[in-house]
Design a protein around this motif. Sequence first.
Motif, PDB file in Angstrom:
ATOM      1  N   GLN A  97      -9.830   0.157   2.055  1.00 22.50           N
ATOM      2  CA  GLN A  97      -9.738   0.995   0.858  1.00 22.50           C
ATOM      3  C   GLN A  97      -8.323   1.041   0.271  1.00 22.50           C
ATOM      4  O   GLN A  97      -8.093   1.687  -0.742  1.00 22.50           O
ATOM      5  CB  GLN A  97     -10.184   2.419   1.201  1.00 22.50           C
ATOM      6  CG  GLN A  97     -11.648   2.513   1.609  1.00 22.50           C
ATOM      7  CD  GLN A  97     -11.959   3.804   2.362  1.00 22.50           C
ATOM      8  OE1 GLN A  97     -11.095   4.680   2.499  1.00 22.50           O
ATOM      9  NE2 GLN A  97     -13.173   3.913   2.869  1.00 22.50           N
ATOM     10  N   ALA A 152      -9.895   2.428   6.219  1.00 20.96           N
ATOM     11  CA  ALA A 152      -8.710   2.874   5.466  1.00 20.96           C
ATOM     12  C   ALA A 152      -7.919   1.675   4.953  1.00 20.96           C
ATOM     13  O   ALA A 152      -7.390   1.700   3.837  1.00 20.96           O
ATOM     14  CB  ALA A 152      -7.826   3.749   6.349  1.00 20.96           C
ATOM     15  N   ALA A 156      -0.816   7.476   7.345  1.00 17.43           N
ATOM     16  CA  ALA A 156       0.142   6.394   7.092  1.00 17.43           C
ATOM     17  C   ALA A 156       1.203   6.269   8.172  1.00 17.43           C
ATOM     18  O   ALA A 156       1.869   5.238   8.270  1.00 17.43           O
ATOM     19  CB  ALA A 156       0.814   6.597   5.739  1.00 17.43           C
ATOM     20  N   GLN A 178      -2.308  11.975   3.490  1.00 19.54           N
ATOM     21  CA  GLN A 178      -3.454  12.676   4.050  1.00 19.54           C
ATOM     22  C   GLN A 178      -3.370  12.718   5.573  1.00 19.54           C
ATOM     23  O   GLN A 178      -3.021  11.742   6.219  1.00 19.54           O
ATOM     24  CB  GLN A 178      -4.747  11.968   3.629  1.00 19.54           C
ATOM     25  CG  GLN A 178      -6.017  12.710   3.991  1.00 19.54           C
ATOM     26  CD  GLN A 178      -7.249  11.989   3.472  1.00 19.54           C
ATOM     27  OE1 GLN A 178      -7.274  10.762   3.394  1.00 19.54           O
ATOM     28  NE2 GLN A 178      -8.271  12.750   3.111  1.00 19.54           N
ATOM     29  N   TYR A 210      -8.829  12.928   6.803  1.00 17.98           N
ATOM     30  CA  TYR A 210      -9.388  11.612   6.481  1.00 17.98           C
ATOM     31  C   TYR A 210     -10.678  11.356   7.256  1.00 17.98           C
ATOM     32  O   TYR A 210     -11.674  10.882   6.699  1.00 17.98           O
ATOM     33  CB  TYR A 210      -8.382  10.507   6.778  1.00 17.98           C
ATOM     34  CG  TYR A 210      -9.017   9.137   6.739  1.00 17.98           C
ATOM     35  CD1 TYR A 210      -9.461   8.597   5.527  1.00 17.98           C
ATOM     36  CD2 TYR A 210      -9.231   8.404   7.910  1.00 17.98           C
ATOM     37  CE1 TYR A 210     -10.092   7.356   5.482  1.00 17.98           C
ATOM     38  CE2 TYR A 210      -9.860   7.172   7.876  1.00 17.98           C
ATOM     39  CZ  TYR A 210     -10.284   6.653   6.658  1.00 17.98           C
ATOM     40  OH  TYR A 210     -10.925   5.440   6.628  1.00 17.98           O
ATOM     41  N   TRP A 226     -14.253  10.485   5.952  1.00 17.36           N
ATOM     42  CA  TRP A 226     -14.820   9.182   6.335  1.00 17.36           C
ATOM     43  C   TRP A 226     -16.212   9.319   6.921  1.00 17.36           C
ATOM     44  O   TRP A 226     -17.121   8.555   6.568  1.00 17.36           O
ATOM     45  CB  TRP A 226     -13.880   8.510   7.341  1.00 17.36           C
ATOM     46  CG  TRP A 226     -14.411   7.261   7.951  1.00 17.36           C
ATOM     47  CD1 TRP A 226     -14.445   6.015   7.379  1.00 17.36           C
ATOM     48  CD2 TRP A 226     -14.998   7.115   9.252  1.00 17.36           C
ATOM     49  NE1 TRP A 226     -15.008   5.103   8.251  1.00 17.36           N
ATOM     50  CE2 TRP A 226     -15.354   5.749   9.407  1.00 17.36           C
ATOM     51  CE3 TRP A 226     -15.235   7.992  10.309  1.00 17.36           C
ATOM     52  CZ2 TRP A 226     -15.956   5.252  10.566  1.00 17.36           C
ATOM     53  CZ3 TRP A 226     -15.838   7.508  11.466  1.00 17.36           C
ATOM     54  CH2 TRP A 226     -16.189   6.161  11.594  1.00 17.36           C
ATOM     55  N   ARG A 267      -5.642   2.353   1.744  1.00 16.08           N
ATOM     56  CA  ARG A 267      -4.865   3.519   2.168  1.00 16.08           C
ATOM     57  C   ARG A 267      -3.843   3.151   3.232  1.00 16.08           C
ATOM     58  O   ARG A 267      -2.872   3.861   3.441  1.00 16.08           O
ATOM     59  CB  ARG A 267      -5.799   4.592   2.734  1.00 16.08           C
ATOM     60  CG  ARG A 267      -6.886   5.048   1.776  1.00 16.08           C
ATOM     61  CD  ARG A 267      -7.598   6.255   2.335  1.00 16.08           C
ATOM     62  NE  ARG A 267      -8.781   6.597   1.564  1.00 16.08           N
ATOM     63  CZ  ARG A 267      -9.351   7.790   1.562  1.00 16.08           C
ATOM     64  NH1 ARG A 267      -8.827   8.752   2.318  1.00 16.08           N
ATOM     65  NH2 ARG A 267     -10.428   8.030   0.859  1.00 16.08           N
ATOM     66  N   LEU A 268      -4.100   2.066   3.944  1.00 13.64           N
ATOM     67  CA  LEU A 268      -3.197   1.594   4.992  1.00 13.64           C
ATOM     68  C   LEU A 268      -2.933   0.114   4.795  1.00 13.64           C
ATOM     69  O   LEU A 268      -3.835  -0.631   4.384  1.00 13.64           O
ATOM     70  CB  LEU A 268      -3.818   1.797   6.378  1.00 13.64           C
ATOM     71  CG  LEU A 268      -3.731   3.179   7.030  1.00 13.64           C
ATOM     72  CD1 LEU A 268      -4.474   3.139   8.366  1.00 13.64           C
ATOM     73  CD2 LEU A 268      -2.286   3.583   7.258  1.00 13.64           C
ATOM     74  N   VAL A 280       0.850  -1.196   0.000  1.00 20.85           N
ATOM     75  CA  VAL A 280       0.000   0.000   0.000  1.00 20.85           C
ATOM     76  C   VAL A 280       0.879   1.237   0.000  1.00 20.85           C
ATOM     77  O   VAL A 280       1.757   1.388   0.861  1.00 20.85           O
ATOM     78  CB  VAL A 280      -0.919   0.017   1.254  1.00 20.85           C
ATOM     79  CG1 VAL A 280      -1.724   1.305   1.292  1.00 20.85           C
ATOM     80  CG2 VAL A 280      -1.839  -1.193   1.242  1.00 20.85           C
ATOM     81  N   SER A 284      -0.201   6.976   2.544  1.00 24.71           N
ATOM     82  CA  SER A 284      -1.047   8.138   2.312  1.00 24.71           C
ATOM     83  C   SER A 284      -0.403   9.387   2.905  1.00 24.71           C
ATOM     84  O   SER A 284       0.197   9.345   3.970  1.00 24.71           O
ATOM     85  CB  SER A 284      -2.419   7.914   2.963  1.00 24.71           C
ATOM     86  OG  SER A 284      -3.183   9.087   2.939  1.00 24.71           O
TER      87      SER A 284
END
Length: 400
Positions: A163, A160, A115, A74, A79, A83, A165-166, A69, A72
């Motif tokens: 999706q 996350a 992240a 962000q 986030y 969310w 992202r993590l 991954v 991110s």
Amino acid sequence: MGKPRRRQAGEGGISEYETKAGRRFLIKFTVQREDGTRRVVLKRGFLSRRDAAAALRAEIRKAEVGEWVEPSKQRLDAYLAEWIKGQRLSPSTLSSYRKNIRLHIDPYLGEQLVARLTGSAVDAWMRKLEASGRADGQGGLSARTVRYVFTILRSALSDAVSQGRLAVNPTDRSTAPTPSEARPPEMKAWTAPELARFLGWAEAYDPDLAIGWRLLATTGMRRGEALALRWRDVDLDAARLAVRRSVGVVKNKGAGEELVEGPTKTGQARVVDLDAGTVAALRRYRTVRGLLTLELVRDSALVLSELDGAHRHPERFSRRFAGQLLRARRALGEEQLPVIRLHDLRHTHATLLLADGVPVKVVSERLGHASATITLTVYQHVHPGMGRQAANRFAALLEG
């Protein structure tokens, strides 16, 4: 000792560098993004070549099977704001989540990159909440509240991970207050004579509110369920009522608060049988209300409404109960009526029925619990006495 083997293309590399704290190692490897482009990734700070090699192997393996991954950039607060907009929750729950994110997550963790959030950072955040997390500055939050806020963060970060992202959820590597540490406030319940004493006093003092206390005590309904009850939900001839909805307070920062009707806590409707005394009390109450205005007794009208037909405010309703209980204790004697909360009328209903031997399944259905297991867990304090009765009855069978 010979030089380390030169790595082949695609295997990545390990380099050594010096810091003020001493020698450290970094790893370098190439991954393919979802759009097909390739990116060179550097990770620093490994204390030994062995640690770096192990991390490199793990990263290469994830890249090969498509589990790597991209970190991110962000921030957590951004986030969480994104969310929460996508959550399908009841208005009251959504309001609660937003409030807790604003008060208890964003001020402490909001600036961190999603992240780079670690389990140790989550642990430090929870310990800070326990020590000094109250918004009014008057100390720390209870273990129950900290656990609740933790579940919000855990749910958000789980999404996350889903999706992409993590890679991992940092809350999986942290230690929240346990369920036993986060127990709700001590449950209190009146005895049958105490309940009868209060209801008799309340009926004489303020019949308009007394019917609310009686409904809660004799049906086990939740506060919001009783305040959302309409006359079309009540069948006095059949001596039963249908619990179909609940009303709650939704507070939005900058927009005040509003009362919103929604489904019951479990999302399921239920039918609750009424005793003859409660049916008679409801008939008297409806007659008196009808003399004021027919609008208050139409099928669509709220049973426990204000005189203008609007919902009673749930929190003010609880305060009215506390005030009446204070007056009742003064009138009847403090030793005659222990102090309880409005919600404890529900506990009183369940406790009296279970102690009298009513099957747990029946009590569970009246309360609207999702399962009888919940009833057993919540009211386990009643069971020791019931167990003693069962033991004595079994012994009597043997002796008989």
